[in-house]
Design an enzyme around this catalytic site. Structure first.
Site, mmCIF file in Angstrom:
data_model
loop_
_atom_site.group_PDB
_atom_site.id
_atom_site.type_symbol
_atom_site.label_atom_id
_atom_site.label_comp_id
_atom_site.label_asym_id
_atom_site.label_seq_id
_atom_site.Cartn_x
_atom_site.Cartn_y
_atom_site.Cartn_z
ATOM 1 N N ASP A 139 16.824 2.187 -18.420
ATOM 2 C CA ASP A 139 16.609 0.826 -18.915
ATOM 3 C C ASP A 139 17.959 0.153 -19.211
ATOM 4 O O ASP A 139 18.771 0.655 -19.991
ATOM 5 C CB ASP A 139 15.757 0.889 -20.185
ATOM 6 C CG ASP A 139 15.340 -0.485 -20.699
ATOM 7 O OD1 ASP A 139 15.874 -1.496 -20.227
ATOM 8 O OD2 ASP A 139 14.473 -0.529 -21.588
ATOM 9 N N SER A 199 12.227 -5.103 -26.130
ATOM 10 C CA SER A 199 13.316 -5.934 -25.623
ATOM 11 C C SER A 199 13.868 -6.829 -26.735
ATOM 12 O O SER A 199 14.205 -6.354 -27.821
ATOM 13 C CB SER A 199 12.811 -6.742 -24.424
ATOM 14 O OG SER A 199 13.850 -7.422 -23.769
ATOM 15 N N HIS A 238 12.748 -1.234 -17.628
ATOM 16 C CA HIS A 238 12.618 -1.980 -18.881
ATOM 17 C C HIS A 238 11.197 -2.460 -19.134
ATOM 18 O O HIS A 238 10.856 -2.831 -20.258
ATOM 19 C CB HIS A 238 13.575 -3.185 -18.850
ATOM 20 C CG HIS A 238 13.610 -3.956 -20.129
ATOM 21 N ND1 HIS A 238 13.953 -3.380 -21.332
ATOM 22 C CD2 HIS A 238 13.333 -5.266 -20.407
ATOM 23 C CE1 HIS A 238 13.895 -4.293 -22.289
ATOM 24 N NE2 HIS A 238 13.510 -5.440 -21.758
#
Length: 470
Positions: free
Chosen positions: A350, A284, A443
């Site tokens: 995602d 991320s 995610h």
């Protein structure tokens, strides 16, 4: 050759902390955003997509005012998740409470919210250092571990992985607090030569400052380098007036900023061992920081080209876009010249790799090949992930059908692949939430760990070339 003092030639800087609710409401009906005190820009009269800028300011402003309650909610949730886990489940917690024997978690048993979603800490011992999957498997586990506290990180590295813990850091990042940019370093003593791993923490679910970074669309245009994401750059340690000096005037300042602290650590470690190399990784936001760390090193290649020579690769998972096309070309050239592998993994739907939007106004683009994996962990090397800006009506039904399959798969996978792939009740709640918001549970690191271990894409030893496109 990059200059010793890298300075923005043009910029957009959003400062929602200077805005009042009245000013924000007024700006919704204004066509002259350049004069608002919470927007600083060198592009006078040239701001495009003003509604996107306002959305970014409003979202950041909201996060500023919910910072404290959001953190408290996170603390309470994390405490209860750890209590339930260490006491053997909700029923046993209740029974222990009745008997006055509730077990309290300590720093070694207390996990983050993300750590409670995927409790795995062991490496896959069947994947050895000579295996082409090895660095990806090690990288995602390090990226996942970066969300945890120092004691747990050190214990896992030293006692579970049998490697050498080097350091754990929290940094000031320009977004109020010191705990929004976090990283740790360790040495993989099992590889040959010894490999140093730098893992940056991603967006903590209940850290408002970290979310502000994600939604901040500030940018900086550096000469010969291109446009970079200003929010991520500030998190890495960009100095006032949008500067990246080669060195800080006061040596004591180095310890306050991620880039300068980690660069010094790497410099010392690599000078001690002339055969060692290092990799950068993150999930991320952590992935964005990893690739931009390499980017600032490239800006400073007048003095630190030798560090780029020792950089084996950058491994990112669910990484958002960090710059424009020019920045991408700059990085591709630097990586090619210094033989650096850039491995950007994207799982299925995602949401985060698909932001900030890739459009003509913002100009944010990914660079290099995408290692894309579907919900069966089938891999392809693509130029860009499918549905690149996510919010498309054409993908509305397919995304939700995929989410149904992922929920069903959570029950099937441990039966087929083994108990280490069993998902707990908390993770399955997120799978249910994915029926409404498919891009959110996709995610979570869970599936990125799975795809590095189970994925069908067999990677060559060099950086993969684009083989397919969609």
């Amino acid at each position: 050759m990059a200059s010793k003092e890298s300075v923005c030639d043009s910029y957009l800087s959003l400062k929602p902390e200077k805005a009042t609710i009245i000013e924000i409401i007024r700006s919704l009906f204004s066509s002259d955003l350049e004069n608002e005190r919470f927007i600083e820009s060198s592009e006078e009269g040239k701001l495009e997509r003003k509604w996107i800028i306002l959305v970014s300011v409003i979202v950041q402003w909201v996060f500023l005012y919910i910072r404290v309650p959001l953190a408290k909610i996170g603390d309470v949730l994390q405490k209860w998740l750890n209590l339930i886990s260490i006491n053997g489940g909700l029923l046993m917690l209740f029974l222990n409470w009745l008997r006055g024997k509730v077990v309290e978690p300590d720093s070694l048993s207390s996990r983050s919210v993300l750590g409670n979603l995927d409790t795995r800490i062991e490496l896959d011992k069947s994947i050895k250092p000579e295996n082409t999957r090895y660095k990806a498997v090690l990288s995602i586990m390090a990226a996942k571990l970066s969300y945890e506290n120092k004691d747990l990180v050190q214990s896992v590295v030293n006692h579970h992985w049998k490697m050498k813990f080097i350091g754990f850091y929290n940094f000031w990042n320009g977004y109020q607090g010191r705990d929004s940019t976090q990283a740790f370093l360790f040495k993989d003593t099992q590889s040959d030569p010894n490999l140093i791993v730098v893992a940056f923490r991603g967006t903590a679910p209940f850290n408002a400052d970290a979310w502000r970074i994600d939604f901040d669309i500030s940018w900086c245009q550096f000469n010969k380098v291109g446009k970079t994401h200003g929010g991520f750059m500030k998190a890495l340690g960009m100095q006032p007036e949008n500067r990246w000096p080669l060195e800080l005037e006061n040596d004591d300042q180095h310890s306050q900023f991620a880039y300068y602290t980690i660069r010094k650590m790497l410099k010392d470690l690599l000078q001690e061992d002339e055969n060692a190399k290092f990799i950068l990784t993150g999930h991320s936001l952590g992935g964005a920081l990893a690739v931009l760390f390499a980017g600032v090193l490239a800006m400073h290649d007048c003095e630190y080209a030798w560090l780029l020579e020792r950089l084996e690769g950058v491994y990112t998972f669910g990484q958002p876009r960090v710059g424009d096309e020019k920045f991408g070309e700059f990085m591709k050239e630097k990586f090619r010249n210094h033989d650096v592998r850039y491995m950007r993994y994207v799982y299925n739907n995602d949401l985060v790799p698909r932001v900030p939007f890739d459009d003509k106004a913002l100009l944010f683009e990914h660079f290099g090949p995408t290692l894309y994996y579907n919900s069966c962990y089938g891999g392809k090397v693509l130029k860009e992930e499918p549905n690149k800006n996510y919010f498309s009506l054409r993908w509305f039904i397919p995304n939700r059908l995929n989410a149904v399959w992922e929920l069903i798969r959570s029950f099937i996978l441990p039966l087929v692949k083994g108990s280490e792939y069993r998902e707990g009740w908390f993770m399955r709640l997120w799978r249910v939430a994915g029926l409404v918001f498919p891009g959110i549970p996709d995610h979570i690191p869970q599936d990125y760990v799975n795809l590095t271990r189970l994925g069908t894409l067999l990677l060559p030893k060099e950086t993969p070339k684009v083989q397919h496109s969609e």
